[in-house]
Structures are given as structure tokens and as C-alpha cells.
Design an enzyme around this catalytic site. Sequence first.
Site, PDB file in Angstrom:
ATOM      1  CG  HIS A   8      61.875  19.877  57.621  1.00 59.75           C
ATOM      2  ND1 HIS A   8      61.292  19.405  58.788  1.00 59.75           N
ATOM      3  CD2 HIS A   8      61.846  21.235  57.709  1.00 59.75           C
ATOM      4  CE1 HIS A   8      60.952  20.427  59.544  1.00 59.75           C
ATOM      5  NE2 HIS A   8      61.262  21.548  58.915  1.00 59.75           N
ATOM      6  CG  HIS A  42      59.343  24.678  58.921  1.00 56.62           C
ATOM      7  ND1 HIS A  42      60.484  24.135  59.474  1.00 56.62           N
ATOM      8  CD2 HIS A  42      59.644  25.991  58.697  1.00 56.62           C
ATOM      9  CE1 HIS A  42      61.429  25.065  59.570  1.00 56.62           C
ATOM     10  NE2 HIS A  42      60.942  26.199  59.111  1.00 56.62           N
ATOM     11  CB  CYS A  86      57.733  18.512  59.744  1.00 55.48           C
ATOM     12  SG  CYS A  86      58.660  17.157  58.943  1.00 55.48           S
TER      13      CYS A  86
END
Length: 252
Positions: free
Chosen positions: A30, A42, A152
Site C-alpha cells: 500500500h 493515500h 494507490c
Amino acid sequence: MGLLSNRIDKESLKPGDHIYSWRTAYVYSHHGIYVGNDTVIHFTRRGQEVGTGTVLDLILVSSGPARSRVHCPTCTPPEEGHGVVSSCLNCFLAGGILYRFEYAVSPALFIAKARGGTCTLAVSDPNDLAVHRAKYLLENGFGCYNVFKNNCEDFAIYCKTGLLVTTGQSGQAISIIGGPLAAVLSTPLRLVTTNIYGMAATAVGVYCASRYAADIGMRIDAVKVSVEDLTRRLATGLLQVIEPQLSAVPSC
């Protein structure tokens, strides 16, 4: 940071850094932009780190970190907003290890880091510009989340470079599907190999070549787009990334 790892400690973080953390079993990572004051901006899919709106979510979401039911007062409530969220660093890491994404790496280093989603050949802009883009997108959104085309990692790379590609897969997507795909593509080449080691070497070569060609630093269709122009295009429908939908599977 070194050849095999981009791991860093929290004390070395600077506003504008592109950071990431691997999740359970290293299935995916991530990504986000550290903006200072222990805060990371994010991109998520309606509060979830990953998601496709398909049965693939059973694999991806199950590999994610366990979330506390007690809401952190520092973080954006996951049910609010448009996917771009602000979190404290601890919530972003979710118990994982902190890594810094590398920019302007040499082709040799890019190939040596065999796993996608850790570095790019592209050159980054100044950190203050990355922070500006991230904060602007926090207020205005980054379009529709798509685990293969607008995820992301794509968000963080855009914040760092201003480069945008609306076709193809990101480095992280290539790393997930690239291995099996490389094995399939290299199968016709088995006639020129004499043993399983030769076939493995061929598959690795195909995979590395696909990663190299798909990197945003090598893409001829990557264009520089200002963050203000990006959000204007998204608002007027001049730029779209459509989420895949299966009628038989409810969206998250």
C-alpha cells in the site's frame, strides 16, 4: 536503503516522500505520500486499500491488515470522501514495515529489484510539489479507483512526478500478474531450452522485460498533467478511469 530493500526508519522521513508497506504474505503493498506531521495521504477504494468490485476481492482484501473498530481521531473516516484519505503514519502502516519508493533508478537497479512497485526509472519533482499535489487531491479526488489501472501506487507516483497514464497496468499490478503471465508467454520458447532451468530463466527474462517496458519512466504515452488540470478533466469527464463491474458480484 540498499539493493535488496527500501526499508527506512521513521526518523528519516521527509515531507513529500513516497512511502509504502507490504501487507500480509507480501501479496500487495500500500502506497502513499508522507506530508509531514505524522500524516500520510493515500488513495483507497471507498475506504478499502484494495478492491476490484469482483470476486478477486476475496483474495486481496483477506490479505489486508486487521482494522481496529475504534476510529482514530487523526484519520479520515473511511466511509467519507472520494477515496483519497488522510491517515496517521501508524494507521497507514497497520503494523507493517516502512519503505521508501525510489525514483530515477538506473536500468540495472530497476531489473535487480525484481518485485514491482518498489522503484521507477522516472524522475521525481521537488518534494514540496508532491505535497501540494497530494493535498489538492485530498480535497478534490483522484477519480475512480481501479486496482489494475488507477490504484494507490499510481496516485503516489502521480503526486511525485505529475505523470499520468490512462492505459496499461502499474508496477504493482505487473508484479502480481507478471510472474504467471511470463510463464505462459515463455512456454512457446521451451523448444529453445534444454531443461527446467532454461525455461525458468526465459520466464524471468520475459517478466523483467515487461516490467521495464511498462514502467512510467519508459512509457511514451505518459504525459505531464498539472493537478489542477487533472481534477478539471475528471470533473468534466474528459478523463475517466472506469471500475470493472460484475453484475453477479456486489461492489464494495
